[in-house]
Scaffold this motif. Sequence first.
Motif, PDB file in Angstrom:
ATOM      1  N   THR A 215       0.859  -0.876   0.070  1.00  0.00           N
ATOM      2  CA  THR A 215       0.415   0.119  -0.218  1.00  0.00           C
ATOM      3  C   THR A 215       0.973   1.263  -0.538  1.00  0.00           C
ATOM      4  O   THR A 215       0.455   2.211  -0.219  1.00  0.00           O
ATOM      5  N   ASP A 216       2.118   0.666   1.107  1.00  0.00           N
ATOM      6  CA  ASP A 216       3.006   2.530   0.772  1.00  0.00           C
ATOM      7  C   ASP A 216       4.026   2.327  -0.413  1.00  0.00           C
ATOM      8  O   ASP A 216       5.119   3.742   0.215  1.00  0.00           O
ATOM      9  N   ASP A 217       4.466   1.321  -0.926  1.00  0.00           N
ATOM     10  CA  ASP A 217       5.029   1.333  -2.190  1.00  0.00           C
ATOM     11  C   ASP A 217       5.014   2.134  -3.197  1.00  0.00           C
ATOM     12  O   ASP A 217       3.862   1.574  -4.191  1.00  0.00           O
ATOM     13  N   SER A 218       5.286   3.261  -3.282  1.00  0.00           N
ATOM     14  CA  SER A 218       5.088   4.058  -4.275  1.00  0.00           C
ATOM     15  C   SER A 218       5.727   3.499  -5.929  1.00  0.00           C
ATOM     16  O   SER A 218       5.103   3.852  -6.910  1.00  0.00           O
ATOM     17  N   ARG A 219       6.346   2.577  -5.778  1.00  0.00           N
ATOM     18  CA  ARG A 219       6.574   1.843  -7.568  1.00  0.00           C
ATOM     19  C   ARG A 219       5.760   1.132  -7.905  1.00  0.00           C
ATOM     20  O   ARG A 219       6.261   1.020  -9.205  1.00  0.00           O
ATOM     21  N   VAL A 220       4.933   0.627  -7.241  1.00  0.00           N
ATOM     22  CA  VAL A 220       3.573  -0.450  -7.567  1.00  0.00           C
ATOM     23  C   VAL A 220       2.764   0.563  -8.118  1.00  0.00           C
ATOM     24  O   VAL A 220       2.283   1.020  -7.202  1.00  0.00           O
ATOM     25  N   GLU A 221       1.481   0.021  -8.572  1.00  0.00           N
ATOM     26  CA  GLU A 221       0.134   0.539  -8.902  1.00  0.00           C
ATOM     27  C   GLU A 221      -0.760  -0.717  -8.176  1.00  0.00           C
ATOM     28  O   GLU A 221       0.090  -2.282  -8.971  1.00  0.00           O
ATOM     29  N   PHE A 222      -1.800  -1.328  -7.501  1.00  0.00           N
ATOM     30  CA  PHE A 222      -1.973  -2.504  -7.230  1.00  0.00           C
ATOM     31  C   PHE A 222      -3.885  -2.710  -6.521  1.00  0.00           C
ATOM     32  O   PHE A 222      -4.006  -1.626  -6.711  1.00  0.00           O
ATOM     33  N   ALA A 223      -3.648  -4.104  -7.132  1.00  0.00           N
ATOM     34  CA  ALA A 223      -5.113  -4.171  -6.337  1.00  0.00           C
ATOM     35  C   ALA A 223      -5.360  -5.397  -5.616  1.00  0.00           C
ATOM     36  O   ALA A 223      -4.176  -6.247  -5.780  1.00  0.00           O
ATOM     37  N   LEU A 224      -6.482  -5.053  -4.205  1.00  0.00           N
ATOM     38  CA  LEU A 224      -6.128  -5.673  -3.468  1.00  0.00           C
ATOM     39  C   LEU A 224      -7.309  -6.589  -3.848  1.00  0.00           C
ATOM     40  O   LEU A 224      -8.242  -6.061  -3.381  1.00  0.00           O
ATOM     41  N   THR A 225      -7.297  -7.814  -3.868  1.00  0.00           N
ATOM     42  CA  THR A 225      -8.390  -8.736  -4.007  1.00  0.00           C
ATOM     43  C   THR A 225      -8.803  -9.642  -2.709  1.00  0.00           C
ATOM     44  O   THR A 225      -7.777 -10.631  -2.738  1.00  0.00           O
ATOM     45  N   SER A 226      -9.806 -10.468  -2.974  1.00  0.00           N
ATOM     46  CA  SER A 226     -10.187 -11.057  -2.441  1.00  0.00           C
ATOM     47  C   SER A 226     -10.469 -12.628  -3.265  1.00  0.00           C
ATOM     48  O   SER A 226     -11.490 -13.767  -2.535  1.00  0.00           O
ATOM     49  N   VAL A 227      -9.851 -12.956  -4.378  1.00  0.00           N
ATOM     50  CA  VAL A 227     -10.237 -13.888  -5.157  1.00  0.00           C
ATOM     51  C   VAL A 227      -9.183 -14.776  -4.854  1.00  0.00           C
ATOM     52  O   VAL A 227      -8.503 -14.487  -4.477  1.00  0.00           O
ATOM     53  N   GLY A 228      -9.728 -16.523  -4.490  1.00  0.00           N
ATOM     54  CA  GLY A 228      -9.237 -17.228  -3.955  1.00  0.00           C
ATOM     55  C   GLY A 228      -8.553 -17.236  -2.445  1.00  0.00           C
ATOM     56  O   GLY A 228      -9.885 -16.616  -1.580  1.00  0.00           O
ATOM     57  N   ASP A 229      -7.150 -17.480  -2.376  1.00  0.00           N
ATOM     58  CA  ASP A 229      -7.217 -17.026  -1.169  1.00  0.00           C
ATOM     59  C   ASP A 229      -6.194 -14.891  -0.667  1.00  0.00           C
ATOM     60  O   ASP A 229      -6.104 -14.824  -0.134  1.00  0.00           O
TER      61      ASP A 229
END
Length: 238
Positions: A215-229
């Motif tokens: 969440t704090d890493d400016s080097r990435v865009e990200f999505a935290l998903t609930s798919v699977g585990d």
Amino acid sequence: MEHVKDPSIYKNPVILQSEDLTNYILDTAVYPREPEPLKELRKASENHPWGFIATAPEAGQLITLLLKLLNPKKTIEVGVFTGYSLLLTALNIPDDGKITAIDIDRKTYEIGLPVIRKAGVEHKIDYIESPALPILDKLLEDPTNEGTFDFAFIDADKENYLNYHERLIKLVKVGGLLIYDNILWGGRVAWPEEKVPMHSRPQRIAAIEFNKKITDDSRVEFALTSVGDGLSICRRIA
């Protein structure tokens, strides 16, 4: 638009990790589209005592779609087990594509190897039986390896996720994807600590720390998903 007489029904949605809903997703959307080699490998893994740690097929379906959009040619996988995610990656990269696959236990990989061979994709895989960190460090000793991987999938010991991330972020190119599995740890990341079994607490803490780091890493865009585990889908931007 039709008005709902009792809007309170939306205040308590069905828990997304419920078994009934998961089975609905699998039966309706995943299993009917699951390629035969993946189905065969999944069934071959079911009788293994640790079969439940294999990549969830619904997560595999999402990863497959992302691979098709990304069209990677050079990928890396940390944690292989019987090879479900490895096989789906091999099926979705070009014939001259390569996967560096790292795992500490070749015996589990050999459960899925006959299916991988049958699918005709073994030539795309460079399997390395080893802890991952020494291999990643060795790759980084050669500066020409930096930024050359298009895609990384990580499904290994959660306590090392932060260590893997710091190395893989250098190996994966800007615009490439890094996908981390099991980042919700069976939902335990949201449990009060006293309700978490002692044997699961180190992994829970590692997952929580990793999620905060991403969440704090400016080097990435990200999505935290609930798919699977739970998948953390990261796109390197710097």
